[in-house]
Scaffold this motif. Structure first.
Motif, PDB file in Angstrom:
ATOM      1  N   PRO A   4       6.174   6.168  -0.528  1.00 15.82           N
ATOM      2  CA  PRO A   4       7.469   6.334  -1.233  1.00 15.82           C
ATOM      3  C   PRO A   4       7.324   6.695  -2.701  1.00 15.82           C
ATOM      4  O   PRO A   4       8.003   7.597  -3.199  1.00 15.82           O
ATOM      5  N   GLY A   5       6.444   5.970  -3.437  1.00 14.55           N
ATOM      6  CA  GLY A   5       6.309   6.247  -4.866  1.00 14.55           C
ATOM      7  C   GLY A   5       5.859   7.670  -5.164  1.00 14.55           C
ATOM      8  O   GLY A   5       6.499   8.394  -5.930  1.00 14.55           O
ATOM      9  N   SER A  39      19.936  11.647 -17.858  1.00 12.35           N
ATOM     10  CA  SER A  39      20.343  10.633 -16.875  1.00 12.35           C
ATOM     11  C   SER A  39      19.738  10.923 -15.506  1.00 12.35           C
ATOM     12  O   SER A  39      19.298  10.015 -14.795  1.00 12.35           O
ATOM     13  N   TYR A  40      19.703  12.200 -15.146  1.00 14.71           N
ATOM     14  CA  TYR A  40      19.173  12.579 -13.834  1.00 14.71           C
ATOM     15  C   TYR A  40      17.682  12.241 -13.729  1.00 14.71           C
ATOM     16  O   TYR A  40      17.233  11.646 -12.741  1.00 14.71           O
ATOM     17  N   LEU A  41      16.912  12.606 -14.751  1.00 12.85           N
ATOM     18  CA  LEU A  41      15.478  12.308 -14.729  1.00 12.85           C
ATOM     19  C   LEU A  41      15.235  10.806 -14.794  1.00 12.85           C
ATOM     20  O   LEU A  41      14.260  10.301 -14.223  1.00 12.85           O
ATOM     21  N   ASN A  42      16.107  10.076 -15.479  1.00 15.52           N
ATOM     22  CA  ASN A  42      15.949   8.623 -15.563  1.00 15.52           C
ATOM     23  C   ASN A  42      16.153   7.957 -14.209  1.00 15.52           C
ATOM     24  O   ASN A  42      15.552   6.916 -13.925  1.00 15.52           O
ATOM     25  N   ILE A  43      16.992   8.556 -13.361  1.00 16.91           N
ATOM     26  CA  ILE A  43      17.177   8.009 -12.007  1.00 16.91           C
ATOM     27  C   ILE A  43      15.847   8.008 -11.256  1.00 16.91           C
ATOM     28  O   ILE A  43      15.470   7.028 -10.616  1.00 16.91           O
ATOM     29  N   TRP A  44      15.127   9.119 -11.332  1.00 19.06           N
ATOM     30  CA  TRP A  44      13.835   9.195 -10.626  1.00 19.06           C
ATOM     31  C   TRP A  44      12.858   8.176 -11.195  1.00 19.06           C
ATOM     32  O   TRP A  44      12.115   7.515 -10.442  1.00 19.06           O
ATOM     33  N   SER A  45      12.829   8.052 -12.514  1.00 18.03           N
ATOM     34  CA  SER A  45      11.886   7.117 -13.137  1.00 18.03           C
ATOM     35  C   SER A  45      12.200   5.680 -12.738  1.00 18.03           C
ATOM     36  O   SER A  45      11.302   4.903 -12.392  1.00 18.03           O
ATOM     37  N   ALA A  49       9.920   3.049 -10.448  1.00 18.68           N
ATOM     38  CA  ALA A  49       9.554   1.705 -10.895  1.00 18.68           C
ATOM     39  C   ALA A  49      10.024   0.651  -9.898  1.00 18.68           C
ATOM     40  O   ALA A  49       9.316  -0.334  -9.641  1.00 18.68           O
ATOM     41  N   TYR A  50      11.202   0.847  -9.317  1.00 23.08           N
ATOM     42  CA  TYR A  50      11.714  -0.093  -8.317  1.00 23.08           C
ATOM     43  C   TYR A  50      10.827  -0.103  -7.070  1.00 23.08           C
ATOM     44  O   TYR A  50      10.519  -1.155  -6.514  1.00 23.08           O
ATOM     45  N   ILE A  51      10.399   1.091  -6.648  1.00 25.45           N
ATOM     46  CA  ILE A  51       9.532   1.176  -5.465  1.00 25.45           C
ATOM     47  C   ILE A  51       8.207   0.483  -5.729  1.00 25.45           C
ATOM     48  O   ILE A  51       7.685  -0.237  -4.872  1.00 25.45           O
ATOM     49  N   LYS A  52       7.636   0.678  -6.920  1.00 25.27           N
ATOM     50  CA  LYS A  52       6.354   0.055  -7.227  1.00 25.27           C
ATOM     51  C   LYS A  52       6.459  -1.467  -7.212  1.00 25.27           C
ATOM     52  O   LYS A  52       5.495  -2.163  -6.902  1.00 25.27           O
ATOM     53  N   GLU A  53       7.638  -1.987  -7.525  1.00 21.24           N
ATOM     54  CA  GLU A  53       7.797  -3.438  -7.582  1.00 21.24           C
ATOM     55  C   GLU A  53       8.129  -4.034  -6.222  1.00 21.24           C
ATOM     56  O   GLU A  53       7.671  -5.131  -5.905  1.00 21.24           O
ATOM     57  N   HIS A  55       8.663  -1.963  -2.906  1.00 18.41           N
ATOM     58  CA  HIS A  55       8.318  -1.245  -1.675  1.00 18.41           C
ATOM     59  C   HIS A  55       7.174  -0.276  -1.955  1.00 18.41           C
ATOM     60  O   HIS A  55       7.333   0.934  -1.858  1.00 18.41           O
ATOM     61  N   THR A  56       6.014  -0.817  -2.317  1.00 22.47           N
ATOM     62  CA  THR A  56       4.901   0.035  -2.734  1.00 22.47           C
ATOM     63  C   THR A  56       4.468   0.986  -1.638  1.00 22.47           C
ATOM     64  O   THR A  56       4.264   2.180  -1.853  1.00 22.47           O
ATOM     65  N   THR A  57       4.346   0.461  -0.421  1.00 21.76           N
ATOM     66  CA  THR A  57       3.872   1.298   0.693  1.00 21.76           C
ATOM     67  C   THR A  57       4.954   1.519   1.744  1.00 21.76           C
ATOM     68  O   THR A  57       4.648   1.966   2.843  1.00 21.76           O
ATOM     69  N   GLY A  58       6.185   1.212   1.440  1.00 23.43           N
ATOM     70  CA  GLY A  58       7.256   1.401   2.413  1.00 23.43           C
ATOM     71  C   GLY A  58       7.255   0.303   3.460  1.00 23.43           C
ATOM     72  O   GLY A  58       6.550  -0.693   3.362  1.00 23.43           O
ATOM     73  N   LEU A  59       8.068   0.477   4.492  1.00 23.29           N
ATOM     74  CA  LEU A  59       8.138  -0.494   5.583  1.00 23.29           C
ATOM     75  C   LEU A  59       6.892  -0.395   6.452  1.00 23.29           C
ATOM     76  O   LEU A  59       6.407   0.694   6.743  1.00 23.29           O
ATOM     77  N   THR A  60       6.377  -1.531   6.867  1.00 20.39           N
ATOM     78  CA  THR A  60       5.169  -1.570   7.700  1.00 20.39           C
ATOM     79  C   THR A  60       5.511  -2.207   9.033  1.00 20.39           C
ATOM     80  O   THR A  60       6.053  -3.308   9.089  1.00 20.39           O
ATOM     81  N   TRP A  61       5.177  -1.516  10.107  1.00 24.79           N
ATOM     82  CA  TRP A  61       5.443  -2.003  11.457  1.00 24.79           C
ATOM     83  C   TRP A  61       4.128  -2.368  12.125  1.00 24.79           C
ATOM     84  O   TRP A  61       3.128  -1.686  11.969  1.00 24.79           O
ATOM     85  N   SER A  62       4.142  -3.447  12.882  1.00 25.50           N
ATOM     86  CA  SER A  62       2.945  -3.877  13.584  1.00 25.50           C
ATOM     87  C   SER A  62       2.661  -2.941  14.758  1.00 25.50           C
ATOM     88  O   SER A  62       3.554  -2.612  15.541  1.00 25.50           O
ATOM     89  N   LYS A  63       1.410  -2.494  14.842  1.00 25.83           N
ATOM     90  CA  LYS A  63       1.017  -1.595  15.930  1.00 25.83           C
ATOM     91  C   LYS A  63       0.514  -2.350  17.152  1.00 25.83           C
ATOM     92  O   LYS A  63       0.390  -1.773  18.230  1.00 25.83           O
ATOM     93  N   THR A  64       0.211  -3.641  17.008  1.00 25.84           N
ATOM     94  CA  THR A  64      -0.359  -4.421  18.114  1.00 25.84           C
ATOM     95  C   THR A  64       0.573  -5.516  18.599  1.00 25.84           C
ATOM     96  O   THR A  64       0.222  -6.263  19.496  1.00 25.84           O
ATOM     97  N   GLY A  65       1.732  -5.647  18.021  1.00 28.21           N
ATOM     98  CA  GLY A  65       2.643  -6.714  18.404  1.00 28.21           C
ATOM     99  C   GLY A  65       3.289  -6.466  19.753  1.00 28.21           C
ATOM    100  O   GLY A  65       3.231  -5.368  20.322  1.00 28.21           O
ATOM    101  N   PRO A  66       3.919  -7.492  20.328  1.00 34.70           N
ATOM    102  CA  PRO A  66       4.555  -7.346  21.646  1.00 34.70           C
ATOM    103  C   PRO A  66       5.873  -6.577  21.552  1.00 34.70           C
ATOM    104  O   PRO A  66       6.444  -6.423  20.489  1.00 34.70           O
ATOM    105  N   VAL A  67       6.315  -6.103  22.699  1.00 33.87           N
ATOM    106  CA  VAL A  67       7.602  -5.428  22.787  1.00 33.87           C
ATOM    107  C   VAL A  67       8.706  -6.485  22.786  1.00 33.87           C
ATOM    108  O   VAL A  67       8.617  -7.486  23.512  1.00 33.87           O
TER     109      VAL A  67
END
Length: 329
Positions: A4-5, A39-45, A49-53, A55-67
């Protein structure tokens, strides 16, 4: 992929080309467009910063968990273990107790009759009260007041204050200096004054994050450079075709060897920019920053010019006019 970042940063870089054209066309004619670009460029910045605090790597789903299934709500699944049958339901409750309504009714009627009888006494109800002498009153007898336990106020909370937890040791991060796709990542560098990025390409960008007491040299020509959350950091670069951004940093020194069209400074304390002869037409965009100085080459040396931090605004009858306040040396 991408994370995401970095994705937000790439979108910001993609929009920089067009926002620079807006700044160029309307810088002296209509400040509304300039304010919109900031203002527009500040939105991205702020989003980055919000993502780094959070959601650094986004949502993580378990690949080995049960259905997910109804059975999973009633049992805990562990790898390699068998499912245990659910416990049997509890036995049904017994019959409700038989309530003697007649007895309850009689007791309630008797208590109400006694209450009304006392209320109907009128002034005679005070005859049953006992006189209390002064030596039995706590507000007139200090010795008696000292024997009484202190009564806590019902309106105040008396829960013990939690003890402050011990300061957890700061998490150490591994220093990073690598090319990830089209982005050079320079992160968590400490006391390194020999950092160099070479073999650059025009489509590449550089992102510098949380580097302290270090110096980086970028050779060649790249698209953009971002300095984020750095302290006492020095940057020397040749050419940038887009923008150089400084965000949430302190004590930054930037030296331009070639050309750069725009340098943006946001939420930064202390920023010294050394321009070259080729980059004297660079535009400096600043917001929420202090101690900014631009050094211009003159007669083989640099002459320092401070960037205004204070402005005065007045109404001229039709619009607001804002001018930088003169800096008294």
């Amino acid at each position: 992929s991408p994370k995401p970042g970095p994705y937000v940063k790439e979108m910001n870089d993609a929009a920089t080309f067009y926002t620079n054209r807006v700044l160029k066309d309307y810088k002296h004619s209509d400040t509304r467009h300039v304010d919109w670009v900031k203002s527009y460029l500040n939105i991205w910045s702020e989003l980055q910063a919000y993502i780094k605090e959070h959601h650094t790597t986004g949502l993580t789903w378990s690949k080995t968990g049960p259905v997910a299934s109804p059975m999973s709500m009633r049992s805990v699944l562990t790898s390699g273990s068998c499912l245990s049958p659910p416990p049997p339901p509890p036995p049904p409750p017994g019959p409700p107790p038989i309530l003697d309504t007649e007895t309850v009714k009689d007791e309630g009627t008797a208590s109400r009759s006694a209450l009304f009888a006392q209320l109907n006494q009128g002034e005679a109800i005070t005859k049953g009260l006992r006189h209390v002498s002064d030596d039995q009153k706590t507000h007139k007898n200090p010795s008696l007041r000292a024997q009484c336990p202190s009564v806590r106020s019902p309106t105040k909370s008396h829960t013990p204050s939690p003890t402050s937890p011990k300061n957890s040791p700061q998490q150490s991060h591994v220093p990073v200096l690598e090319l990830e796709g089209k982005k050079w990542r320079v992160e968590y560098q400490e006391d390194k004054n020999d950092l160099v990025i070479s073999n650059t390409e025009l489509k590449q960008v550089a992102y510098i994050f949380k580097c302290n007491k270090s110096t980086l040299q970028i050779k060649g020509k790249i698209n953009s450079i971002t300095i984020d959350n750095c302290k006492k950091f020095g940057l020397v670069f040749d050419n940038v075709v887009g923008i150089v951004e400084v965000i949430n940093s302190r004590d930054i020194q930037i030296q331009v060897m070639g050309k750069v069209p725009t340098i943006s400074i946001n939420k930064t304390e202390g920023c010294h920019i050394y321009l070259s002869e080729e980059s004297l037409d660079c535009e400096i965009v600043s917001a929420k920053s202090s101690e900014m100085n631009i050094l211009i080459p003159q007669d083989g040396d640099y002459k320092e010019f401070p960037v205004p931090e204070q402005f005065k605004t007045a109404w001229d009858g039709s619009k607001l006019v804002t001018e930088p306040a003169e800096i008294v040396g």
